[in-house]
Design an enzyme around this catalytic site. Structure first.
Site, PDB file in Angstrom:
ATOM      1  N   ARG A  42       0.817  -1.210   0.000  1.00 41.48           N
ATOM      2  CA  ARG A  42       0.000   0.000   0.000  1.00 41.48           C
ATOM      3  C   ARG A  42       0.857   1.269   0.000  1.00 41.48           C
ATOM      4  O   ARG A  42       0.504   2.263  -0.643  1.00 41.48           O
ATOM      5  CB  ARG A  42      -0.912   0.005   1.227  1.00 41.48           C
ATOM      6  CG  ARG A  42      -1.943  -1.123   1.255  1.00 41.48           C
ATOM      7  CD  ARG A  42      -3.142  -0.838   0.385  1.00 41.48           C
ATOM      8  NE  ARG A  42      -4.130  -1.914   0.417  1.00 41.48           N
ATOM      9  CZ  ARG A  42      -5.116  -2.010   1.305  1.00 41.48           C
ATOM     10  NH1 ARG A  42      -5.241  -1.094   2.265  1.00 41.48           N
ATOM     11  NH2 ARG A  42      -5.965  -3.010   1.254  1.00 41.48           N
ATOM     12  N   ASP A 148     -11.097  15.606  19.450  1.00 46.30           N
ATOM     13  CA  ASP A 148     -10.703  14.204  19.318  1.00 46.30           C
ATOM     14  C   ASP A 148      -9.643  13.925  20.372  1.00 46.30           C
ATOM     15  O   ASP A 148      -8.984  14.855  20.866  1.00 46.30           O
ATOM     16  CB  ASP A 148     -10.157  13.926  17.911  1.00 46.30           C
ATOM     17  CG  ASP A 148     -10.186  12.447  17.574  1.00 46.30           C
ATOM     18  OD1 ASP A 148     -11.174  12.000  16.967  1.00 46.30           O
ATOM     19  OD2 ASP A 148      -9.231  11.725  17.938  1.00 46.30           O
TER      20      ASP A 148
END
Length: 280
Positions: A42, A148
């Site tokens: 990837r 977050d």
């Protein structure tokens, strides 16, 4: 630094472990040793496209906090991506309808993206609100807070650069109005324009611990994060978050998360969309 053919790139165990540790620390994704070939396949083409010398050079890039957009690109390459703009579009339709029907269209509007991750949700909401303001359906006094637990994803959210595939649900008109497309090494990425970024601020917050000093909000998104918590933690988190909502405010969960018990009774609008009672 000289790039070399992709078939000559070798991902050492040490570099693999360092890359996966960064990913785990940021988003909690665990990639064990069986995923080494996946990581190599990837990331290899991305390394070649950037003209880097190999995986060690790419690791150095990921460790550089100034390269938050590249870290986000790596996360997207290594995951089956579930974060994207205008996810669960029915919720944005509800939000538009509810805001447009407010009796005082010029009233201030505060929105909280409580598990904002890379900021897709916060900037999607900002695009919608900017459109509504331009149409005269809401006033100019609106802002969005994104929070977050991960410092690293917040850095990427502030930078506001995204792989173009993440904006696949953004209309061509909105892309023209609110995004700048990258060129050269940044090809395949898009940046949110400054006039929209100025409406959104980000901060670090752990939903599992008591917090104070934020709110009240008219709208809160808490989507697709409760799945990581046990039943009691879910209840505590929802109660803390709903407490920041003004009476009559809108509360959004992920559609697949169902309805989580809350101290304050919530009225269902559509699956995943709720209204806090006007009188509590």
């Amino acid at each position: 630094m000289v790039a070399f053919p992709i078939d000559k790139q070798v991902l050492s165990d040490r570099t693999f472990e360092a890359i996966t540790a960064l990913i785990y620390e940021a988003i909690g994704l665990s990639l064990n040793a069986s995923k080494k070939s996946l990581v190599a396949s990837r990331l290899g083409p991305r390394i070649q496209r950037l003209g880097l010398g190999g995986f060690d050079d790419y690791l150095a890039l990921l460790r550089d906090e100034a390269e938050a957009a590249e870290f986000q690109m790596a996360v997207d390459l290594l995951t089956t991506n579930e974060t994207y703009f205008f996810r669960e579009p029915a919720h944005y339709q509800v939000l538009e309808q509810e805001l447009a029907s407010r009796s005082n269209k010029n009233a201030p509007l505060a929105v909280w993206s409580a598990a904002s991750s890379f900021g897709d949700e916060a900037y999607s909401t900002a695009m919608l609100l900017a459109d509504l303001q331009q149409a005269g359906r809401i006033g100019a006094d609106w802002h969005i807070l994104g929070t977050d637990i991960s410092h690293r994803v917040l850095l990427a959210a502030k930078e506001a650069v995204y792989p173009e595939d993440r904006l696949r649900n953004v209309s061509p008109e909105r892309l023209r109005r609110y995004c700048l497309r990258g060129e050269g090494p940044a090809q395949g990425q898009a940046m949110i324009q400054a006039r929209l970024r100025e409406r959104v601020r980000f901060g670090q917050l752990n939903l599992c611990k008591p917090f104070s000093g934020i709110g009240p909000f008219d709208v809160v998104f808490l989507r697709n994060v409760l799945i990581y918590f046990d039943a009691e933690t879910k209840r505590q988190v929802v109660d803390r978050v709903v407490a920041t909502l003004r009476p009559g405010g809108l509360f959004f969960l992920g559609t697949a998360e169902g309805r989580v018990p809350a101290e304050v009774p919530l009225t269902v609008i559509v699956p995943g969309a709720f209204r806090k009672p006007s009188k509590v």
